[in-house]
Enzyme design. Structure first.
Site, PDB file in Angstrom:
ATOM      1  N   ASP A 120      25.782  17.801  -1.863  1.00 45.86           N
ATOM      2  CA  ASP A 120      25.068  17.738  -3.329  1.00 45.86           C
ATOM      3  C   ASP A 120      25.510  19.027  -4.183  1.00 45.86           C
ATOM      4  O   ASP A 120      25.682  19.877  -3.900  1.00 45.86           O
ATOM      5  CB  ASP A 120      23.852  18.190  -2.849  1.00 45.86           C
ATOM      6  CG  ASP A 120      22.806  17.212  -1.997  1.00 45.86           C
ATOM      7  OD1 ASP A 120      22.759  16.196  -2.927  1.00 45.86           O
ATOM      8  OD2 ASP A 120      22.308  17.493  -0.980  1.00 45.86           O
ATOM      9  N   ASP A 148      31.236  20.346   0.443  1.00 48.57           N
ATOM     10  CA  ASP A 148      29.871  20.270   0.451  1.00 48.57           C
ATOM     11  C   ASP A 148      29.543  18.794  -0.144  1.00 48.57           C
ATOM     12  O   ASP A 148      30.375  18.109  -0.961  1.00 48.57           O
ATOM     13  CB  ASP A 148      29.292  21.481  -0.454  1.00 48.57           C
ATOM     14  CG  ASP A 148      27.824  21.260  -0.879  1.00 48.57           C
ATOM     15  OD1 ASP A 148      27.150  20.947   0.027  1.00 48.57           O
ATOM     16  OD2 ASP A 148      27.634  21.434  -2.163  1.00 48.57           O
TER      17      ASP A 148
HETATM   18  O1  M1P Z   1      22.228  19.560   0.646  1.00 46.49           O
HETATM   19  C1  M1P Z   1      21.579  20.187   0.218  1.00 46.49           C
HETATM   20  C2  M1P Z   1      19.927  20.173   0.593  1.00 46.49           C
HETATM   21  O2  M1P Z   1      19.527  18.673   0.283  1.00 46.49           O
HETATM   22  C3  M1P Z   1      18.318  18.357   0.258  1.00 46.49           C
HETATM   23  O3  M1P Z   1      17.468  19.343  -0.448  1.00 46.49           O
HETATM   24  P1  M1P Z   1      16.230  18.500  -1.527  1.00 46.49           P
HETATM   25  O4  M1P Z   1      15.623  17.750  -0.668  1.00 46.49           O
HETATM   26  O5  M1P Z   1      15.368  20.021  -1.377  1.00 46.49           O
HETATM   27  O6  M1P Z   1      16.957  18.324  -2.669  1.00 46.49           O
HETATM   28  C4  M1P Z   1      17.769  18.727   1.802  1.00 46.49           C
HETATM   29  O7  M1P Z   1      18.411  17.480   2.633  1.00 46.49           O
HETATM   30  C5  M1P Z   1      18.223  19.844   2.141  1.00 46.49           C
HETATM   31  O8  M1P Z   1      18.214  19.796   3.709  1.00 46.49           O
HETATM   32  C6  M1P Z   1      19.836  20.202   2.233  1.00 46.49           C
HETATM   33  O9  M1P Z   1      20.119  21.529   2.530  1.00 46.49           O
END
Ligand code: M1P
Length: 250
Positions: A15, A13
């Site tokens: 983030d 993953d």
């Molecule tokens: O990768 C996790 C999420 O990252 C972004 O979320 P946010 O902008 O709310 O922090 C988005 O790109 C989302 O689509 C993605 O799932």
């Protein structure tokens, strides 16, 4: 160079796993991933679109990893080449799409939250991304919204309403980040990318949102993967060193 372990892939993953949420990966992490790639096949699977994944992992991301799966794998790259895309628009059709977008924008218009910015719906290839505050808020505003949402549950309440209203559309709503949630057809979660990995019998997945409702849950739970929960990018490095690199050191 010794051959990489056949049939094994390490899938990450983005983030919270390779980077802090929506932040750029550290040089140390990028170097670590390239070391790892010498030993095992490496892929990344993010909820974000390729533009955002490239901002975080670098402009050469599709060439830096064996597989890059953007939008859960609804946009898929292998060895730098596009191998598949999905279309949310084709799945839903223009009429239903418009109905969904109209309702969602009305809901956001009626929402009383401290601040709003722009880009409340981001239209992607395989999904919609919906943000009550608006995607083009600043980093500070993003962090504030996340805190506010933890107290007031703006996103989870909105998701409940949409889930009920559009139950017949067969959609999944996934809160994976700080300010938004993703909307896609049921089954188009991160397990979608596994269809491109038939040659691998040993698929290790590393993610931070592996709990029920998190956007790593389905792939973490999948029978086809060995799921690993990480607490931070540093934890990812530690786990992978133990799993894949420690024998090399000795
Ligand atoms: O990768 C996790 C999420 O990252 C972004 O979320 P946010 O902008 O709310 O922090 C988005 O790109 C989302 O689509 C993605 O799932």
């Amino acid at each position: 160079m010794a051959a990489r372990i056949p049939g094994l892939i390490a899938l990450f993953d983005v983030d919270g796993t390779l980077t802090a949420p929506r932040k750029v990966a550290t040089t140390k992490m990028l170097e670590f991933m390239q070391e790892l790639k010498k030993v095992v096949t490496v892929g990344v699977v993010g909820g974000s679109d390729l533009v955002k994944i490239s901002e975080q992992l670098g402009n050469t991301v599709i060439n830096d990893y064996d597989y890059v799966f953007a939008e859960n794998g609804l946009v898929a790259y292998k060895g730098g080449n596009l191998i598949g895309t999905q279309s949310f628009k084709s799945y839903l059709g223009e009429d239903k799409l418009k109905e969904f977008i109209n309702f969602t924008l009305h809901y956001i218009a009626d929402l009383d939250i401290p601040i709003k910015r722009g880009t409340f719906i981001e239209f992607r290839s395989g999904m919609l991304n919906v943000s009550p505050i608006g995607r083009n808020c600043s980093q500070e505003e993003r962090d504030e919204f996340e805190k506010y949402d933890k107290v007031h549950n703006i996103r989870s309440k909105m998701v409940s309403v949409l889930r009920e209203k559009f139950a017949h559309f067969n959609l999944t709503f996934s809160i994976g980040g700080q300010i938004s949630f993703d909307v896609f057809p049921r089954g188009w979660d991160k397990t979608y990318c596994l269809r491109y990995l038939d040659e691998f019998h040993d698929i290790h997945f590393f993610g931070d949102k592996t709990y029920k409702g998190g956007n790593d849950f389905e792939i973490y739970e999948s029978e086809r993967t060995k799921g690993h929960t990480v607490t931070s990018p540093d934890d990812t490095v530690k786990l992978c060193t133990d799993f894949f690199l420690s024998e090399q050191d000795g």
